[in-house]
Scaffold this motif. Sequence first.
Motif, PDB file in Angstrom:
ATOM      1  N   MET A 113       0.839  -1.207   0.000  1.00 36.02           N
ATOM      2  CA  MET A 113       0.000   0.000   0.000  1.00 36.02           C
ATOM      3  C   MET A 113       0.864   1.242   0.000  1.00 36.02           C
ATOM      4  O   MET A 113       2.018   1.205   0.436  1.00 36.02           O
ATOM      5  CB  MET A 113      -0.893   0.009   1.231  1.00 36.02           C
ATOM      6  CG  MET A 113      -1.946  -1.070   1.215  1.00 36.02           C
ATOM      7  SD  MET A 113      -3.100  -0.877   2.575  1.00 36.02           S
ATOM      8  CE  MET A 113      -4.252  -2.190   2.165  1.00 36.02           C
ATOM      9  N   ILE A 114       0.304   2.341  -0.458  1.00 37.30           N
ATOM     10  CA  ILE A 114       1.024   3.613  -0.369  1.00 37.30           C
ATOM     11  C   ILE A 114       0.217   4.581   0.492  1.00 37.30           C
ATOM     12  O   ILE A 114       0.572   4.860   1.609  1.00 37.30           O
ATOM     13  CB  ILE A 114       1.347   4.205  -1.746  1.00 37.30           C
ATOM     14  CG1 ILE A 114       2.212   3.217  -2.525  1.00 37.30           C
ATOM     15  CG2 ILE A 114       2.143   5.513  -1.620  1.00 37.30           C
ATOM     16  CD1 ILE A 114       1.631   2.834  -3.808  1.00 37.30           C
ATOM     17  N   ASP A 115      -0.902   5.074  -0.045  1.00 32.68           N
ATOM     18  CA  ASP A 115      -1.688   6.018   0.742  1.00 32.68           C
ATOM     19  C   ASP A 115      -2.613   5.304   1.722  1.00 32.68           C
ATOM     20  O   ASP A 115      -2.852   5.785   2.807  1.00 32.68           O
ATOM     21  CB  ASP A 115      -2.505   6.911  -0.184  1.00 32.68           C
ATOM     22  CG  ASP A 115      -3.412   6.080  -1.069  1.00 32.68           C
ATOM     23  OD1 ASP A 115      -2.889   5.234  -1.812  1.00 32.68           O
ATOM     24  OD2 ASP A 115      -4.637   6.246  -0.994  1.00 32.68           O
ATOM     25  N   GLY A 116      -3.176   4.161   1.309  1.00 33.95           N
ATOM     26  CA  GLY A 116      -4.128   3.458   2.172  1.00 33.95           C
ATOM     27  C   GLY A 116      -5.513   4.080   2.179  1.00 33.95           C
ATOM     28  O   GLY A 116      -6.363   3.696   2.974  1.00 33.95           O
ATOM     29  N   CYS A 137      -7.368  -1.406   0.335  1.00 36.72           N
ATOM     30  CA  CYS A 137      -7.412  -0.457   1.451  1.00 36.72           C
ATOM     31  C   CYS A 137      -8.819   0.076   1.720  1.00 36.72           C
ATOM     32  O   CYS A 137      -9.171   0.300   2.869  1.00 36.72           O
ATOM     33  CB  CYS A 137      -6.437   0.686   1.230  1.00 36.72           C
ATOM     34  SG  CYS A 137      -6.816   1.729  -0.179  1.00 36.72           S
ATOM     35  N   GLY A 177      -7.340   4.774  -0.916  1.00 35.85           N
ATOM     36  CA  GLY A 177      -8.059   4.599  -2.182  1.00 35.85           C
ATOM     37  C   GLY A 177      -7.605   5.535  -3.280  1.00 35.85           C
ATOM     38  O   GLY A 177      -8.326   5.745  -4.257  1.00 35.85           O
ATOM     39  N   MET A 178      -6.425   6.100  -3.162  1.00 37.40           N
ATOM     40  CA  MET A 178      -6.016   7.149  -4.082  1.00 37.40           C
ATOM     41  C   MET A 178      -5.004   6.692  -5.135  1.00 37.40           C
ATOM     42  O   MET A 178      -4.834   7.354  -6.145  1.00 37.40           O
ATOM     43  CB  MET A 178      -5.398   8.249  -3.242  1.00 37.40           C
ATOM     44  CG  MET A 178      -5.259   9.556  -3.898  1.00 37.40           C
ATOM     45  SD  MET A 178      -4.204  10.529  -2.862  1.00 37.40           S
ATOM     46  CE  MET A 178      -2.618   9.883  -3.317  1.00 37.40           C
ATOM     47  N   CYS A 179      -4.314   5.564  -4.880  1.00 37.04           N
ATOM     48  CA  CYS A 179      -3.228   5.227  -5.794  1.00 37.04           C
ATOM     49  C   CYS A 179      -3.500   3.954  -6.596  1.00 37.04           C
ATOM     50  O   CYS A 179      -2.957   3.767  -7.676  1.00 37.04           O
ATOM     51  CB  CYS A 179      -1.923   5.070  -5.027  1.00 37.04           C
ATOM     52  SG  CYS A 179      -1.870   3.592  -4.003  1.00 37.04           S
ATOM     53  N   GLY A 180      -4.341   3.078  -6.068  1.00 38.07           N
ATOM     54  CA  GLY A 180      -4.629   1.837  -6.780  1.00 38.07           C
ATOM     55  C   GLY A 180      -3.517   0.809  -6.678  1.00 38.07           C
ATOM     56  O   GLY A 180      -3.604  -0.257  -7.283  1.00 38.07           O
ATOM     57  N   GLY A 181      -2.473   1.094  -5.917  1.00 36.94           N
ATOM     58  CA  GLY A 181      -1.344   0.167  -5.797  1.00 36.94           C
ATOM     59  C   GLY A 181      -1.720  -1.123  -5.087  1.00 36.94           C
ATOM     60  O   GLY A 181      -1.095  -2.162  -5.282  1.00 36.94           O
ATOM     61  N   CYS A 182      -2.761  -1.078  -4.260  1.00 36.75           N
ATOM     62  CA  CYS A 182      -3.155  -2.233  -3.452  1.00 36.75           C
ATOM     63  C   CYS A 182      -4.157  -3.108  -4.183  1.00 36.75           C
ATOM     64  O   CYS A 182      -4.738  -3.995  -3.577  1.00 36.75           O
ATOM     65  CB  CYS A 182      -3.774  -1.739  -2.150  1.00 36.75           C
ATOM     66  SG  CYS A 182      -5.288  -0.784  -2.424  1.00 36.75           S
TER      67      CYS A 182
HETATM   68  S1  FES Z   1      -3.109   1.883  -1.017  1.00 35.86           S
HETATM   69 FE1  FES Z   1      -3.465   3.381  -2.522  1.00 35.86          FE
HETATM   70  S2  FES Z   1      -5.402   2.789  -3.239  1.00 35.86           S
HETATM   71 FE2  FES Z   1      -5.056   1.377  -1.670  1.00 35.86          FE
END
Ligand code: FES
Lengths: 473, 288
Positions: free
Chosen positions: B214-217, B236, B219-224
Amino acid sequence: MTKQERMKIPRQEMPLQDTLIRRGNFEEVSLGLPEDAAVKEAERCLQCKKPKCVEGCPVGVLIPQFIKALREGDINEAVRVMKIKNNLPAVCGRVCPQENQCEGNCILGKTGEPLAIGRLERYIGDYELSRRTCPMVKPHDTGKKVAVVGSGPAGIACAVDLGREGHKVTIFESLHSAGGVLIYGIPEFRLPKPVVHSEIDYAVQCLGIEIKTDHIIGRTVTLDELLGEYDAVFIGTGAGLPNFMKIPGINYSGVMSANEFLTRINLMKAYRFPEYDTPVRIGGRVAVIGAGNVAMDSARCAVRLQKSMGMESGEVHVIYRRSRDEVPARLEEFHHAEEEGIIFDFLTSPVEIFGDINGNVTGIKCIRMKLGDADASGRKKPVPLANSEFTIDVDTVIMALGTSPNPVVFTNNGNLRRTNEGTVVADNETGRTSRERLWAGGDVVTGSATVISAMGAGKRAAADIHRFLMEGM
Amino acid sequence: MYTILDKQALNDAIKLMVIEAPHVARKASAGQFVIVRIDDFGERVPLTIADFDRSAGTVTIIFQEAGKSTKHLGSLNAGDNLATFAGPLGHPTEIKRYGAVICVAGGVGIAPVYPIAKALKEAGNVVISIVGARNKGLLFWEERMRTVSDELIVCTDDGSYGRKAVVTEPLKEILSVKNIANVWAIGPAIMMKFVSMLTKEFNVPTVVSLNTIMIDGTGMCGGCRVLLEDGAKFVCVDGPEFDGHKIDWDSLLSRQRIYLNEERIASGRWEHICNLDKSDETAGDKDK
Ligand code: FES
Ligand SMILES: Cc1cc2nc3c(=O)[nH]c(=O)nc-3n(C[C@H](O)[C@H](O)[C@H](O)COP(=O)(O)OP(=O)(O)OC[C@H]3O[C@@H](n4cnc5c(N)ncnc54)[C@H](O)[C@@H]3O)c2cc1C
Ligand SMILES: Cc1cc2nc3c(=O)[nH]c(=O)nc-3n(C[C@H](O)[C@H](O)[C@H](O)COP(=O)(O)OP(=O)(O)OC[C@H]3O[C@@H](n4cnc5c(N)ncnc54)[C@H](O)[C@@H]3O)c2cc1C
Ligand code: SF4
């Protein structure tokens, strides 16, 4: 000076960091006009009776007035005039799409080159940042409390205007740093972070605004709770939810949203890994999909990462389904991207991403497009050309396809009206929503737009909130 | 700044910390997580809320020292501060009366499973718990788990304690003889994958808690993002709990490895810095 003489002065060019050098660093590309060039540029202005430039500015900066003060050598006055309408001139001077706004309307542009209003705005902003000439003063306390959700341009503009009226303002921000896209999205080489921090800190200190970071509204605190505790609430949470294309292969390792890529780099300083803990992965062959500001920023970050990691032969492609004439990014950024060696694949649309058995991206299959008739947006519609598929070998794919509002803030807020796209329904003039004492503005209402339009919405909402707080209507 | 009020070592690799964070404690519930950032150089690390105390305004986290960030975190002590402590994030566990349920915990997964088992027990369910770890040294909270379970099975991969088995062995035995309404499984992704494959054979609904990068946690980056049968979801904000039968586990496992190489670099660098610190201390000693 006569009008003819003024019109003979050439538009003053922005000094830039050398193209080859800047491809390998994250330092600012545009270096700012020196004083003599700024004054000379200001001399070009015709001081129109009915200034068209102002009409093109979403917040109505008093352009001829600040320029007059600048060329008369009264820069403090220029700062004062600027700050009547725009609290973040050092930011706006760097990132506004001037060619579509003030400069696009400038009368000089009819026969020659428009006045470089953006460059002058930046000059004023930078001068003020280094001298702090114009302290904003907080008038007496009105005893009213306002909560502002989100610390992007909309939230900051709203908070500052309310602070100036003497209301007690608290900003809630989910990330650990205030500024919204200015911090996590727009890269350092376009907008140095100290400029953003400094502009925000200054406004906050002068006006006693409190910023609570690490507060995710909808989770840490709900909107209902804020409405219980504050006299009014403004939502400026932006449009941060990334869209992924609905094509096969988007979950391969190496496919990421521009938000992820840019957040790692800007907010988390991944370009300085391992000095900073957050890494970012970039391959030697990158495809960025889309051609807006977000795509340009991603592509230019990708080039810089490749070069700083020694991938001299690295390639970065921008894949865009329309043609060069429709590129939505700021003109200046598009030009800078071209200079930096980014390859543009126009009239091209991805249809599938390929990966290897380990789940890593290996290529992207695209189809050629042609432009057909205009669609609802007034732009020519891209139409796929049959049997024109081809594959580009890439190891990284960055999706920069636009964003929609993040719904987390709305948890348990069933009766707040929103559109099917997830944006909040709010009055354009006042920012009022379907819920009492709740205002909204910026990208959360319009969808992805611009810094200055978000600021404009924040300011209009602040004016209406002030009216409501003082007159109860 | 968020102050560490207490720190305990549960074993060599697993630490517990109590953090002063009233804004998180106010709203926290079982199944949710926080994002922790140690200092201005730190990454945003997701950690499950293991416990909380609303009146004291504290949140408990339990973490396994895996790489740079968790080792660094583990080197901090009571009185030290964290730069970021954001949450609570994700959806709480859905607790209701299901009947007989099984809670499976692997390694540090015991920490997030404990509050879930406890809540399930309080809601009137019959709770069977299976706790597994690679070896005895990695086990903790056996007694705590026992108090919230009607039956507790402990196993280790190497047989150094309890039964020599992986958690799916006792799980299979129970599923073959008992009528189980629901299974929860939290631990390494590979363990959750095999638990889900097994429970699918028995048609028992299974909830897993995913630990993607995760990066932001928020819902902003989509990495998760994770692939489910019905499309991609963000762990997240849509999770962290999901139906284990619907997950594309292979995609999840490969995405977890994206930053393996960088993690090694960061971890190596951190250990190098630590060792330098230690040799500085010894050098100082000599001077005395
Ligand atoms: S951690 Fe960035 S969207 Fe879930
Ligand atoms: C990479 C990129 C480049 C861009 N380049 C330009 C450019 O050159 N020129 C230009 O004019 N525009 C540009 N834009 C667009 C511009 O940045 C946005 O239109 C503008 O920032 C919108 O402002 P905002 O205040 O509405 O939202 P944002 O700037 O998105 O700020 C919203 C803030 O709210 C916070 N938030 C969200 N949800 C919550 C919650 N639940 N609780 C608390 N806080 C929350 C977010 O963390 C964020 O800090 C760019 C955008 C991007 C992504
Ligand atoms: C919602 C959520 C809740 C979590 N709760 C806990 C918890 O309560 N206790 C706990 O110890 N850990 C928990 N994790 C996992 C924890 O976030 C990672 O262990 C941590 O980020 C590792 O960071 P590091 O820098 O120390 O190690 P890294 O150097 O990043 O990684 C070391 C090793 O761990 C693996 N890894 C990296 N990130 C993760 C991850 N997010 N999940 C699983 N493995 C990973 C890597 O592949 C590598 O092998 C949780 C993860 C999520 C998403
Ligand atoms: S339109 Fe151009 S010339 Fe006229 S006042 Fe504005 S900036 Fe000056």
